[in-house]
Structure formats: C-alpha cells, structure tokens
Design an enzyme around this catalytic site. Structure first.
Site, mmCIF file in Angstrom:
data_model
loop_
_atom_site.group_PDB
_atom_site.id
_atom_site.type_symbol
_atom_site.label_atom_id
_atom_site.label_comp_id
_atom_site.label_asym_id
_atom_site.label_seq_id
_atom_site.Cartn_x
_atom_site.Cartn_y
_atom_site.Cartn_z
ATOM 1 N N GLN A 96 5.384 4.178 7.597
ATOM 2 C CA GLN A 96 6.037 3.577 6.421
ATOM 3 C C GLN A 96 7.207 4.439 5.955
ATOM 4 O OE1 GLN A 96 3.921 1.736 2.918
ATOM 5 N NE2 GLN A 96 4.256 3.754 2.066
ATOM 6 N N GLY A 151 -3.538 12.301 -4.326
ATOM 7 C CA GLY A 151 -2.392 12.134 -3.431
ATOM 8 C C GLY A 151 -1.212 11.570 -4.208
ATOM 9 N N HIS A 152 -1.466 10.497 -4.958
ATOM 10 C CA HIS A 152 -0.415 9.929 -5.808
ATOM 11 C C HIS A 152 0.041 10.971 -6.843
ATOM 12 C CE1 HIS A 152 -2.840 6.188 -4.733
ATOM 13 N NE2 HIS A 152 -1.640 5.875 -4.300
ATOM 14 N N LYS A 158 1.094 10.627 4.491
ATOM 15 C CA LYS A 158 -0.127 9.899 4.859
ATOM 16 C C LYS A 158 0.206 8.571 5.561
ATOM 17 C CE LYS A 158 -4.223 7.830 4.109
ATOM 18 N NZ LYS A 158 -3.824 6.549 3.618
ATOM 19 N N GLN A 179 2.193 -7.640 1.896
ATOM 20 C CA GLN A 179 1.938 -6.648 2.939
ATOM 21 C C GLN A 179 0.490 -6.655 3.423
ATOM 22 O OE1 GLN A 179 3.227 -3.337 0.281
ATOM 23 N NE2 GLN A 179 1.538 -2.200 1.204
ATOM 24 N N ARG A 205 -8.526 3.431 -0.417
ATOM 25 C CA ARG A 205 -9.549 2.694 0.333
ATOM 26 C C ARG A 205 -10.809 3.523 0.581
ATOM 27 N NH1 ARG A 205 -4.696 0.159 2.697
ATOM 28 N NH2 ARG A 205 -4.884 -2.070 2.314
HETATM 29 P P1 AMP Z 1 -0.498 3.371 -1.873
HETATM 30 O O1 AMP Z 1 -0.872 3.247 -3.309
HETATM 31 O O2 AMP Z 1 -1.661 3.531 -0.967
HETATM 32 O O3 AMP Z 1 0.472 2.305 -1.430
HETATM 33 O O4 AMP Z 1 0.291 4.739 -1.737
HETATM 34 C C1 AMP Z 1 1.393 5.008 -2.549
HETATM 35 C C2 AMP Z 1 2.080 6.246 -2.040
HETATM 36 O O5 AMP Z 1 1.176 7.347 -2.106
HETATM 37 C C3 AMP Z 1 2.529 6.114 -0.587
HETATM 38 O O6 AMP Z 1 3.810 6.701 -0.432
HETATM 39 C C4 AMP Z 1 1.470 6.893 0.146
HETATM 40 O O7 AMP Z 1 1.925 7.432 1.372
HETATM 41 C C5 AMP Z 1 1.146 7.991 -0.847
HETATM 42 N N1 AMP Z 1 -0.171 8.552 -0.571
HETATM 43 C C6 AMP Z 1 -1.327 7.877 -0.370
HETATM 44 N N2 AMP Z 1 -2.338 8.730 -0.071
HETATM 45 C C7 AMP Z 1 -1.804 9.974 -0.080
HETATM 46 C C8 AMP Z 1 -2.322 11.279 0.167
HETATM 47 N N3 AMP Z 1 -3.603 11.479 0.480
HETATM 48 N N4 AMP Z 1 -1.482 12.343 0.072
HETATM 49 C C9 AMP Z 1 -0.177 12.152 -0.238
HETATM 50 N N5 AMP Z 1 0.376 10.936 -0.484
HETATM 51 C C10 AMP Z 1 -0.416 9.866 -0.402
#
Ligand code: AMP
Length: 285
Positions: free
Chosen positions: A154, A37-38, A150, A62, A188
């Site tokens: 936010q 995703g990232h 996702k 947060q 997670r």
């Molecule tokens: P996080 O590390 O969980 O704070 O996420 C960092 C960024 O990656 C945020 O903008 C999330 O929305 C995005 N993100 C997390 N999971 C996914 C996913 N499965 N698909 C696309 N973007 C994602």
C-alpha cells in the site's frame, strides 16, 4: 481539544484556512480501531507537522465480497479518546455518503504495483485504496501523509500515485509496531481466538527465518521462500496465502537477492487474514 469533523465541506474549509496561515498539515489515514501502530503514526505526524488530522473511514470499496467490511471493528469512542490523548487537532469521520455521494463514478487504478500479492489475493482492493486516498488528499489537502510499513505494498502504491498524479503530498512511511512476541499490531488481531493468537507470531517468525537465510548467504528467492514456508508449516492452524521475496521498489519477485529484498507474507488462521513484511538489506544501510 480534538475537533470532530464529519462534513467534507467543513474539512476542506478548515484546511484551506490553515493553508492561508502557512500551517503544515499532516494526515494519518486510518480505518479506526486504533492501536499503538496508529498511535506511532500520529506521534510521528505531531513531531513534523503543525496540525494533525486523523481520518477514520472504513472504506467499503477496498473490501471484496465476503470480506470483513460489515464486521470490521468500529470502537468510535475509544478511537476519539486515543486521538484526544495524542493531541490530534481534527478527527475526520465522514459518512459513506459524504465520501461516495450519488453520482460518484471515478476509480483510480495503479497498474503494475497493484497486480501482485495483496492485489492478486484481494481483487479490486487497491483500486479502493487508491481512490479513497486520492479523495482524502483532495478533501484534507495535507502537506504530509503518514503510512505504516505494515502495509508495505500500500505504501509503495501510494507513493507512486502521488508522484504520477502530482498530488504534492509528502509520504512518510513509519516502522511496524509489534507485540512483544513479534506479531504486528493490527485492528484485525482482535478477531483472533486465544488459540489462534498463540499461533499468530509464526508469520513474523517465518519472515525472520527468511532474513536469517539471506544473512547466512542464501541468495536464491526460491530457497529463501522454502525457508519461510517451512516455518509456517510447523503450525497446521496456519495456511499461507503468499510468501514472497521481492524487489522493494517494484515488488516484482526476486529470483536472486543482490542488494536488498522485501519479504512479504500473508497467512490465514481460520477466517482471520494477517499480513506482515520484513526488509533485508545487504548493503549495510
Ligand atoms: P488501517 O487502519 O489498518 O487502515 O491502518 C492505517 C494506517 O496505520 C496504515 O498506514 C497502516 O499501515 C498503519 N498501521 C497499521 N498497523 C500498523 C503497525 N502495527 N505499525 C505501524 N503502522 C501500522
């Protein structure tokens, strides 16, 4: 070569130097434990920016008391390797003290958009997000920032924040990347036991049931909500935090769907909390 920057002063100096050369800077804010995703956000940033910064900061403000801040995964080496693989220019990894030095006392609050759903279940969460994103934009001075759908609430909140405070950063929201069985990728997910992992796609299935209901002509939010809840209730291991049918712009609950609806969901499997969402449009766009 990916340059690792930990100092906030070095980060801003790097950025200002590139600004003087007219380089377009994109930032992908993350808390690490990077997954595909990232990676999709980084690739999107690579496509439209000259220089890409990935920030990695597990932001304590947060997380609420009793949440997973201390056990949040921190596989820093693997994260750095992914950034190198994707041709990231800077991996910005500031320490907690660098982001919140002695004397720090400012909080950024987005009011209505932060009130419901995640905000209601995680008091203070969006103050932490809004504050750290504002801070990050001040440090990195990006032209464009990439967020995932996702975390839909936010992304809406960040757009509002940027507009309200004239931060001058373009916000790009990228589609959710999923496992083959529909589970949205999340840092997670690695907390899930094999048994929980098998149950986890039920959240996506519930949202899809909501979409199907709308596409079959059901318009009342309450009925759509029941259709989604019915799917979750087939699995006793999963409990609902919330399932919502809401307006994609205001995130207020929609009593009746007319043009489009954002279906938002959060569930718990044991100690693990998962969120997901699905946008439904009736206007054919
Ligand atoms: P996080 O590390 O969980 O704070 O996420 C960092 C960024 O990656 C945020 O903008 C999330 O929305 C995005 N993100 C997390 N999971 C996914 C996913 N499965 N698909 C696309 N973007 C994602």
């Amino acid at each position: 070569m990916t340059r690792v920057i930990r100092s906030v002063r070095t980060m801003t100096a790097w950025s200002l130097a590139l600004h003087r050369e007219g380089v377009v800077i994109g930032v992908v804010p993350t808390m690490g434990a990077l997954h595909d995703g990232h990676r999709s956000l980084i690739r999107r940033a690579r496509l439209s920016c000259d220089a890409v910064v990935v920030s990695l900061f597990v932001n304590p403000s947060q997380f609420g008391p009793g949440e997973d801040f201390s056990r949040y995964p921190r596989p820093t080496r693997a994260d750095a390797a992914l950034c190198r693989e994707e041709g990231v220019d800077v991996l910005f990894m500031p320490s907690r003290e660098a982001v919140y030095p002695q004397g720090f006392q400012t909080t950024v609050t987005v009011r209505e958009l932060a009130r419901r759903w995640e905000g209601a279940k995680r008091p203070g969460h969006f103050d932490g997000v809004a504050t750290v994103v504002t801070k990050l934009f001040g440090l990195v001075r990006p032209h464009v920032a990439f967020f995932g759908q996702k975390d839909f609430q936010q992304s809406v909140l960040v757009r509002r924040l940027v507009e309200d405070l004239n931060l001058g950063v373009r916000i790009v929201v990228c589609p959710t990347v999923r496992e083959r069985d529909g589970l949205a990728l999340s840092s997670r997910n690695r907390y899930l036991t094999p048994v929980q992992r098998r149950s986890a796609p039920v959240l996506h299935e519930a949202l899809q049931a909501g979409r199907t209901a709308i596409l079959r002509g059901i318009r009342f939010g309450s009925q759509i909500g029941r259709a989604m809840r019915g799917v979750i209730e087939t699995d006793p291991k999963v409990t609902v935090d919330y399932l919502a049918v809401c307006d994609p712009d205001t995130l207020e609950p929609l009593p009746r769907v007319t043009k489009s609806a954002m279906l938002l969901g959060a569930v718990r499997l044991g100690r693990v909390r998962l969120i997901d969402n699905l946008l439904v449009r009736l206007d054919g766009r």
